[in-house]
Design an enzyme around this catalytic site. Structure first.
Site, PDB file in Angstrom:
ATOM      1  N   LYS A   1       0.847  -1.189   0.000  1.00 48.82           N
ATOM      2  CA  LYS A   1       0.000   0.000   0.000  1.00 48.82           C
ATOM      3  C   LYS A   1       0.875   1.228   0.000  1.00 48.82           C
ATOM      4  O   LYS A   1       2.007   1.186   0.489  1.00 48.82           O
ATOM      5  CB  LYS A   1      -0.883   0.019   1.255  1.00 48.82           C
TER       6      LYS A   1
HETATM    7  N1  GLU Z   1      -7.325   0.034  -3.384  1.00 45.83           N
HETATM    8  C1  GLU Z   1      -8.080  -1.157  -3.648  1.00 45.83           C
HETATM    9  C2  GLU Z   1      -8.139  -2.033  -2.406  1.00 45.83           C
HETATM   10  O1  GLU Z   1      -7.940  -1.567  -1.316  1.00 45.83           O
HETATM   11  C3  GLU Z   1      -7.595  -1.880  -4.882  1.00 45.83           C
HETATM   12  C4  GLU Z   1      -6.208  -2.405  -4.807  1.00 45.83           C
HETATM   13  C5  GLU Z   1      -5.705  -2.992  -6.124  1.00 45.83           C
HETATM   14  O2  GLU Z   1      -6.489  -3.140  -7.053  1.00 45.83           O
HETATM   15  O3  GLU Z   1      -4.533  -3.302  -6.169  1.00 45.83           O
HETATM   16  O4  GLU Z   1      -8.463  -3.181  -2.473  1.00 45.83           O
END
Ligand code: GLU
Length: 429
Positions: A119
């Protein structure tokens, strides 16, 4: 945030309860204990593999120089490249990014896609930044992480306050450095730049699929189902429009600047148009205003928190009347609230299951980019449905077999899969 505490708690207790990393740890510890994982494996599983802080100088439109702080955390690479979004918000913290990175590891494992978890976040307020300033922040942040991200290493995606355009800038910056176009470095891109059909609605569509499964389990009909949704953006907005199409009634919508209510159902497709033209969901014809907190406690069948963390906590969980909680957001429920919801018999579909539709279609996007062959929307949605339905069934079965709630079951399933990968790979020394 103002808390109406059920039991008097100290400020320190509340801070602990609201710290997402401690929340992630509490769930982790419970699942690890139930799985009987040894201390060493627990340490390996819990500790993020890499945490990077970057301080990025950016020139603002008025000529001033500003320095923004950004993070990228790779929690685990055991099952594949790190995967997870990047958020832009004034209150981003390293603890939050860390928690979100670990949730991505567990989420990818719950739906069994070959990624680890990561993240990113940049501390900035997109509300006061121009498009040009956001572009410069995004490009410089990407440039600082050039050796860290990549299709085989770490694949970012959109999250709060980032979108297709942000992903296009990241893809372009990365490609300029690599001297070749590398579409698979990010997902959630615009369709004509290597994006996937169905990606914009994927998280919301995943929420729909698991909600339909829960309704089936309880012999409830979509047409008799009343939904309250918090957050009318990429997740809540898309999910409620899809839910409405199946006959469900969206009786309340909560946004940051107000909430609206109609016991007979709000036409959410028309609400989207209203928001486009007025800039707000408030004042939508045929609905009445309602207090943003009170709306969470409405008598309803499904509550879909699809905004931010810590919305349901020890101070208000006892007021939730929903039968089913579908966690569209990451971490909307605190660990202390889990117990209260369980006592109240709320059927919780935890974030690492309920909102996994987004990363699942991100996986499809990454596959399509690497193959250079793009699927039609029917194929994307069909494969998404298969994964979400199977994952729902896996979690619910696991919960029943082990006598635990759905959240603990999802964590146990995920930890077990990641621990298995680590054991198979062995520890490189
Ligand atoms: N931000 C989204 C999540 O928290 C998508 C993450 C992604 O597609 O890599 O799942």
């Amino acid at each position: 945030m103002i808390l109406e505490a059920a039991n008097p708690t100290t400020q320190a207790d509340l801070e602990r309860e609201f710290n997402p990393w401690l929340a992630a740890e509490a769930r982790f510890n419970e699942a690890a204990a139930r799985l009987g994982l040894d201390d060493g494996m627990r340490k390996v599983l819990r500790t993020p593999g890499m945490e990077i802080t970057v301080n990025i100088p950016v020139q603002l439109d008025d000529g001033r120089l500003e320095v923004f702080t950004g993070y990228r955390v790779q929690h685990s690479l055991a099952r594949g490249p790190a995967k997870g979004g990047i958020r832009f918000a004034p209150d981003v913290t390293l603890d939050e990014v860390r928690a979100l990175a670990s949730w991505m590891t567990w989420k990818c494992a719950v739906v069994n896609i070959p990624f680890g978890g990561g993240k990113g976040g940049v501390i900035c307020d997109p509300m006061v930044l121009s498009q040009n300033e956001l572009e410069r922040i995004t490009r410089r942040y990407t440039a600082e992480l050039i050796d860290v991200i990549g299709p085989e290493r770490d694949v970012p995606a959109p999250d709060i306050n980032t979108n297709e355009q942000t992903m296009a800038w990241i893809m372009d910056t990365y490609s300029m450095h690599k001297r070749t176009t590398v579409t698979a470095v990010v997902t959630g891109k615009p369709l004509n730049l290597g994006g996937s059909r169905g990606r914009p609605e994927a998280t919301g569509r995943g929420c729909l699929f698991v909600t339909l499964q829960a309704l089936r389990k309880f012999h409830m009909e979509p047409a008799q189902t009343r939904v309250v949704v918090q957050g009318f953006g990429n997740v809540g907005g898309k999910a409620s429009i899809l839910m409405q199409k199946t006959g469900m009634k969206i009786i309340a919508v909560i946004e940051w600047d107000g909430a609206i209510y109609n016991p007979h159902g709000i036409d959410v497709a028309a609400l989207e148009q209203h928001r486009k033209s007025t800039g707000s969901i408030t004042g939508f014809p045929g609905s009445e205003p309602i207090d943003r907190q009170e709306a969470l406690y409405l008598d309803c069948d499904v509550l879909l928190p699809a905004a931010k963390e810590n919305v349901i906590h020890s101070g208000n969980a006892h007021k939730v009347k929903a039968k089913i909680l579908c966690e569209g957001a990451n971490g909307p429920t605190t660990a202390a609230a889990d117990r209260i919801l369980e006592e109240r018999g709320v059927f919780v579909m935890p974030d690492i299951l309920a909102n996994a539709g987004g990363v699942t279609v991100s996986y499809f996007e990454w596959v399509q980019d690497r193959q250079g062959y793009f699927w039609n929307e029917q194929l994307v949605n069909g494969r998404l449905e298969e994964i979400m339905v199977n994952s729902f069934k896996d979690v619910v079965k696991y919960a029943e077999q082990h006598g635990v709630n759905n959240r603990t079951a999802a964590y146990m399933l995920a930890l077990d899969r990641v621990a298995f990968a680590i054991k198979l790979r062995g520890i490189y020394a």
